[in-house]
Design a protein around this motif. Structure first.
Motif, PDB file in Angstrom:
ATOM      1  N   GLY A  83       2.191  26.399 -56.546  1.00  0.00           N
ATOM      2  CA  GLY A  83       0.911  26.180 -55.966  1.00  0.00           C
ATOM      3  C   GLY A  83       0.743  26.284 -54.591  1.00  0.00           C
ATOM      4  N   ASN A  84       0.832  25.522 -53.473  1.00  0.00           N
ATOM      5  CA  ASN A  84       0.847  25.814 -52.245  1.00  0.00           C
ATOM      6  C   ASN A  84       1.197  24.435 -51.387  1.00  0.00           C
ATOM      7  OD1 ASN A  84      -1.665  24.215 -51.249  1.00  0.00           O
ATOM      8  ND2 ASN A  84      -2.421  25.759 -52.912  1.00  0.00           N
ATOM      9  N   ALA A  85       1.353  24.727 -50.170  1.00  0.00           N
ATOM     10  CA  ALA A  85       1.925  23.495 -49.315  1.00  0.00           C
ATOM     11  C   ALA A  85       0.874  22.599 -49.010  1.00  0.00           C
ATOM     12  CB  ALA A  85       2.414  24.171 -48.016  1.00  0.00           C
ATOM     13  N   ALA A  86      -0.559  22.771 -49.327  1.00  0.00           N
ATOM     14  CA  ALA A  86      -1.368  21.903 -49.203  1.00  0.00           C
ATOM     15  C   ALA A  86      -1.221  20.392 -49.504  1.00  0.00           C
ATOM     16  CB  ALA A  86      -2.913  22.405 -49.381  1.00  0.00           C
ATOM     17  N   PRO A  87      -0.802  20.400 -50.981  1.00  0.00           N
ATOM     18  CA  PRO A  87      -0.616  18.935 -51.529  1.00  0.00           C
ATOM     19  C   PRO A  87       0.329  18.191 -50.811  1.00  0.00           C
ATOM     20  CG  PRO A  87      -1.078  20.568 -53.316  1.00  0.00           C
ATOM     21  CD  PRO A  87      -1.056  21.492 -51.915  1.00  0.00           C
ATOM     22  N   PHE A  88       1.320  18.898 -50.475  1.00  0.00           N
ATOM     23  CA  PHE A  88       2.570  18.194 -49.773  1.00  0.00           C
ATOM     24  C   PHE A  88       2.004  17.608 -48.355  1.00  0.00           C
ATOM     25  CE2 PHE A  88       5.593  18.548 -46.251  1.00  0.00           C
ATOM     26  CZ  PHE A  88       6.500  17.475 -46.670  1.00  0.00           C
ATOM     27  N   ILE A  89       1.437  18.480 -47.731  1.00  0.00           N
ATOM     28  CA  ILE A  89       0.908  18.205 -46.293  1.00  0.00           C
ATOM     29  C   ILE A  89      -0.070  16.921 -46.492  1.00  0.00           C
ATOM     30  CG2 ILE A  89      -0.674  19.018 -44.334  1.00  0.00           C
ATOM     31  CD1 ILE A  89       0.653  21.837 -45.002  1.00  0.00           C
ATOM     32  N   ALA A  90      -0.930  16.825 -47.370  1.00  0.00           N
ATOM     33  CA  ALA A  90      -2.000  16.033 -47.440  1.00  0.00           C
ATOM     34  C   ALA A  90      -1.259  14.571 -47.844  1.00  0.00           C
ATOM     35  CB  ALA A  90      -3.233  16.159 -48.608  1.00  0.00           C
ATOM     36  N   THR A  91      -0.595  14.596 -48.809  1.00  0.00           N
ATOM     37  CA  THR A  91       0.148  13.379 -49.265  1.00  0.00           C
ATOM     38  C   THR A  91       1.048  12.663 -48.301  1.00  0.00           C
ATOM     39  OG1 THR A  91       0.292  14.236 -51.401  1.00  0.00           O
ATOM     40  CG2 THR A  91       1.604  12.377 -50.763  1.00  0.00           C
ATOM     41  N   SER A  92       1.760  13.739 -47.439  1.00  0.00           N
ATOM     42  CA  SER A  92       2.629  13.239 -46.414  1.00  0.00           C
ATOM     43  C   SER A  92       1.850  12.603 -45.258  1.00  0.00           C
ATOM     44  CB  SER A  92       3.623  14.370 -46.101  1.00  0.00           C
ATOM     45  OG  SER A  92       2.945  15.410 -45.288  1.00  0.00           O
ATOM     46  N   ARG A  93       0.681  13.163 -44.902  1.00  0.00           N
ATOM     47  CA  ARG A  93      -0.357  12.841 -43.833  1.00  0.00           C
ATOM     48  C   ARG A  93      -0.336  11.347 -44.189  1.00  0.00           C
ATOM     49  NH1 ARG A  93      -4.140  16.330 -44.201  1.00  0.00           N
ATOM     50  NH2 ARG A  93      -2.873  17.861 -42.489  1.00  0.00           N
ATOM     51  N   ASP A  94      -1.036  11.252 -45.546  1.00  0.00           N
ATOM     52  CA  ASP A  94      -1.555   9.600 -45.902  1.00  0.00           C
ATOM     53  C   ASP A  94      -0.315   8.726 -45.829  1.00  0.00           C
ATOM     54  OD1 ASP A  94      -4.008  10.809 -46.628  1.00  0.00           O
ATOM     55  OD2 ASP A  94      -3.361  11.024 -48.769  1.00  0.00           O
ATOM     56  N   ILE A  95       0.899   9.108 -46.044  1.00  0.00           N
ATOM     57  CA  ILE A  95       2.146   8.173 -46.215  1.00  0.00           C
ATOM     58  C   ILE A  95       2.447   7.934 -44.732  1.00  0.00           C
ATOM     59  CG2 ILE A  95       4.517   8.065 -46.416  1.00  0.00           C
ATOM     60  CD1 ILE A  95       3.815   9.796 -49.040  1.00  0.00           C
ATOM     61  N   LEU A  96       2.304   8.909 -43.708  1.00  0.00           N
ATOM     62  CA  LEU A  96       2.658   8.634 -42.368  1.00  0.00           C
ATOM     63  C   LEU A  96       1.484   7.808 -41.664  1.00  0.00           C
ATOM     64  CD1 LEU A  96       3.806  12.204 -41.350  1.00  0.00           C
ATOM     65  CD2 LEU A  96       5.460  10.126 -41.620  1.00  0.00           C
ATOM     66  N   VAL A  97       0.405   8.097 -41.914  1.00  0.00           N
ATOM     67  CA  VAL A  97      -0.855   7.244 -41.614  1.00  0.00           C
ATOM     68  C   VAL A  97      -0.562   5.643 -41.993  1.00  0.00           C
ATOM     69  CG1 VAL A  97      -3.299   6.911 -41.523  1.00  0.00           C
ATOM     70  CG2 VAL A  97      -2.357   9.065 -41.170  1.00  0.00           C
ATOM     71  N   ALA A  98      -0.172   5.729 -43.283  1.00  0.00           N
ATOM     72  CA  ALA A  98      -0.226   4.362 -43.783  1.00  0.00           C
ATOM     73  C   ALA A  98       1.025   3.365 -43.203  1.00  0.00           C
ATOM     74  CB  ALA A  98       0.063   4.443 -45.358  1.00  0.00           C
ATOM     75  N   GLN A  99       1.897   4.247 -42.684  1.00  0.00           N
ATOM     76  CA  GLN A  99       3.257   3.630 -41.923  1.00  0.00           C
ATOM     77  C   GLN A  99       2.751   3.382 -40.393  1.00  0.00           C
ATOM     78  OE1 GLN A  99       5.768   2.178 -42.958  1.00  0.00           O
ATOM     79  NE2 GLN A  99       5.329   2.435 -45.311  1.00  0.00           N
ATOM     80  N   GLY A 100       1.713   4.082 -39.757  1.00  0.00           N
ATOM     81  CA  GLY A 100       1.361   4.046 -38.659  1.00  0.00           C
ATOM     82  C   GLY A 100       2.332   4.870 -37.499  1.00  0.00           C
ATOM     83  N   ILE A 101       2.631   6.250 -38.226  1.00  0.00           N
ATOM     84  CA  ILE A 101       3.614   6.989 -37.544  1.00  0.00           C
ATOM     85  C   ILE A 101       3.156   8.310 -36.938  1.00  0.00           C
ATOM     86  CG2 ILE A 101       5.855   8.444 -37.965  1.00  0.00           C
ATOM     87  CD1 ILE A 101       6.686   6.155 -39.873  1.00  0.00           C
ATOM     88  N   LYS A 102       3.154   8.859 -35.988  1.00  0.00           N
ATOM     89  CA  LYS A 102       2.875  10.043 -35.641  1.00  0.00           C
ATOM     90  C   LYS A 102       3.737  10.929 -34.993  1.00  0.00           C
ATOM     91  CE  LYS A 102       0.125  12.128 -31.699  1.00  0.00           C
ATOM     92  NZ  LYS A 102      -0.456  11.955 -30.604  1.00  0.00           N
TER      93      LYS A 102
END
Length: 238
Positions: free
Chosen positions: A7-26
């Motif tokens: 596929g490509n890395a875009a789905p991983f990047i998008a999902t991981s960003r959502d998880i980090l935002v939900a946890q308040g992590i930068k």
């Protein structure tokens, strides 16, 4: 070589960003290891800087190394990891470590380098070509806040993706203490291969040596790993 995903890395990047935002992590990525050394000394006193990433011992530049840290919404350090390219000079990792294993001690006082030892595992004979070492992996110990909530797969794969994008390595590897490996740490952060008793460290004041596992992934492993939807590897509680 250009990295190819089924596929490509875009789905991983998008999902991981959502998880980090939900946890308040930068997350922040850097290459100045004097800065990283200061961050660790001031904000991670419970685990000293690992020797492989000490700028007083190694030449660490933007071309051959990087660090990654995570901070909470209030700026508290909650995660570290780092990676660097290893020059094998046409040798397998087994030959390199036979001479250089003492450059990868655990971050503990009193390590007896003379009495410690390296044992070649099957993986160390296979690992060659462009290789990256992965270490410094730490997550703040507040269980239920940053541990046990599914961050390890996100953070581990983020570091591995950064290695792929920077260096396209044939292999990545790291060392994991037995006490940590037996808790499933390698599997959580994304290592597909684990081999026991690669490094045994004698530490002053301890009755028994500290044993370690070799953890590693090939380029093909990394492509497979990063193509798996993150939701398929997160714990149900995450």
């Amino acid at each position: 070589m250009t990295i190819q995903f089924s596929g490509n890395a875009a789905p991983f990047i998008a999902t991981s960003r959502d998880i980090l935002v939900a946890q308040g992590i930068k997350l922040t990525i850097g290459t100045d290891f004097e800065e990283y050394r200061d961050i660790v000394a001031e904000e991670r006193p419970m685990q000293k800087l690992g020797a492989p990433f000490d700028p007083s011992q190694h030449s660490l530049t933007s071309a051959n190394a990087f660090w990654l840290i995570g901070r909470s919404e209030d700026g508290t350090l909650i995660h570290t990891q780092a990676a660097k390219r290893i020059r094998l000079s046409g040798r397998p990792l087994s030959s390199y470590l036979l001479r250089q294993f003492r450059a990868f001690p655990p971050p503990l006082k009193g390590v007896d380098q003379r009495r410690s030892r390296f044992r070649a595992t099957p993986g160390t004979h296979r690992i060659e070509g462009t290789v990256a070492y992965h270490g410094e992996f730490w997550v703040a110990p507040e269980r239920g806040k940053y541990r046990g909530v599914g961050l390890a797969p996100v953070l581990g794969r983020t570091g591995m993706l950064e290695m792929m994008q920077k260096w396209d390595p044939d292999w990545i590897y790291g060392f994991i203490l037995n006490v940590v490996a037996f808790k499933g740490f390698a599997a959580r952060i994304g290592y597909l291969h684990l081999e026991p008793s690669v490094l045994k460290w004698v530490v002053d004041g301890r009755d028994a040596p500290i044993d370690t596992f070799l953890a590693y992934n090939s380029r093909e492993d990394l492509e497979y790993l990063l193509d798996i939807p993150l939701n398929d590897v997160l714990p149900e509680a995450a």
